[in-house]
Design an enzyme around this catalytic site. Structure first.
Site, PDB file in Angstrom:
ATOM      1  N   ASP A 170       1.121   2.441   3.827  1.00 52.56           N
ATOM      2  CA  ASP A 170       1.665   3.310   2.784  1.00 52.56           C
ATOM      3  C   ASP A 170       1.658   2.540   1.468  1.00 52.56           C
ATOM      4  OD1 ASP A 170       3.142   5.004   1.139  1.00 52.56           O
ATOM      5  OD2 ASP A 170       4.527   5.570   2.731  1.00 52.56           O
ATOM      6  N   ARG A 172       2.147   3.880  -1.589  1.00 51.79           N
ATOM      7  CA  ARG A 172       2.768   4.656  -2.663  1.00 51.79           C
ATOM      8  C   ARG A 172       3.827   3.858  -3.416  1.00 51.79           C
ATOM      9  NH1 ARG A 172       4.112   9.933   0.908  1.00 51.79           N
ATOM     10  NH2 ARG A 172       4.498   8.252   2.418  1.00 51.79           N
TER      11      ARG A 172
END
Length: 255
Positions: A170, A172
Site C-alpha cells: 500500500d 498511498r
C-alpha cells in the site's frame, strides 16, 4: 493575459497553504447537485492541486493554460452540510478506482463504497468525501494496476500482485488530504472506513478523530477473494458476522 475581472471573480475562491515543502491550492466551494437514488442532494465541491512554487491567486490563474493539468490527476472533496461547524461530521478518504468508480467493475467494492459513503454523509447531515486521485491501485497508478490485474487473473492476490511488480502492498499517502481537511474543519470527525491504516494516518497527524464507521457490502463471486485479502493480508477490520451490509450501518452513522 487573463482579464482582470476574471481574476477578481476567481481569486476569492482560492485558498493557499503549505504541505511539507510544497503548496496546496484549494479552489471552491462550488455548488454540485448530485443524484443519489433518484433524489438530488446538493454538495459543495472543492478541487486542489500541488506546486513547489508559491504563487498569488492571479499568477496561479495566469499559469493554468500552460500547466498541462490534464496530464496530471488532481484530487477533490465533496462537502455536505455545515461541515466546518457541525458538532459531528462523517468523512471518507476515498481512493480513486477508475474501473470500479467509473465502469462499475465488480472485481472490487470501490464503486459501491463511493456511492454508499455519499449517501451516509447526506443522511448524517454533515460530512465530506475526499476523492484522492493519486491513490489508484493503492498508489501504483492505473497502468501498473492493469498489469496487477493480469497477475491476479493468473492467481496472485491483490497484495502479491503489487509486490511482484516492485511496489509495496500500500503506497498511498494522506498528507495532502489531511492538510485540506485541516483547512476545512478543526472539530472532531468520524471516519468511514474498514482500513485501520487510514485511521492511523489521521491520528498520527494529530487530527481529532472521534470514531469509525465500517462500510462493507456488495460482496459477490467476482470480488470475494479481493475482500478476503483486504481482511486477511491488509488488516482491514471485518464485521463480527464477517460481512455486514453497509445499509445496516446508516443508523449508526446518524447516531
Amino acid at each position: 493575459m487573463i482579464n482582470s475581472h476574471i481574476i477578481q471573480l476567481l481569486a476569492p475562491k482560492i485558498q493557499t497553504f503549505p504541505s511539507g515543502k510544497e503548496f496546496i491550492y484549494l479552489v471552491g466551494p462550488i455548488k454540485l447537485p448530485v443524484n443519489l437514488d433518484g433524489e438530488t442532494k446538493t454538495f459543495q465541491w472543492y478541487s486542489w492541486m500541488k506546486s513547489d512554487k508559491a504563487m498569488e491567486s492571479g499568477e496561479l490563474i495566469e499559469s493554468l493554460a500552460e500547466a498541462e493539468l490534464a496530464e496530471r490527476q488532481q484530487s477533490s472533496v465533496l462537502v455536505y452540510g455545515d461541515f466546518a461547524d457541525a458538532q459531528e461530521a462523517l468523512i471518507r478518504m476515498h481512493s480513486i478506482c477508475h474501473t470500479g468508480d467509473i465502469f462499475g467493475s465488480k472485481r472490487c467494492d470501490c464503486g459501491f463504497q463511493l456511492e454508499q459513503s455519499m449517501k451516509m454523509i447526506a443522511a448524517h447531515g454533515a460530512g465530506a468525501l475526499f476523492y484522492l486521485a493519486n491513490h489508484e491501485g493503492r498508489g501504483i497508478g492505473l497502468f501498473s494496476k492493469a498489469m496487477a490485474y493480469i497477475l491476479q487473473e493468473e492467481g496472485l492476490d491483490t497484495v502479491d500482485a503489487n509486490l511482484q511488480l516492485g511496489f509495496t502492498d500500500d503506497a498511498r499517502n494522506y498528507d495532502d488530504a489531511i492538510a485540506v481537511l485541516r483547512a476545512l474543519r478543526s472539530a472532531p470527525v468520524t471516519l468511514i472506513t474498514n482500513n485501520p491504516r487510514k485511521l492511523a494516518a489521521l491520528q498520527e497527524a494529530g487530527l481529532n478523530v472521534g470514531g469509525r464507521v465500517p462500510l462493507w457490502g456488495d460482496r459477490s463471486a467476482f470480488n470475494e477473494k479481493y475482500l478476503q485479502t483486504k481482511v486477511n493480508r491488509s488488516g482491514h477490520l471485518a464485521e463480527s458476522d464477517g460481512w455486514a451490509g453497509a445499509e445496516t450501518l446508516l443508523p449508526h452513522a446518524q447516531a
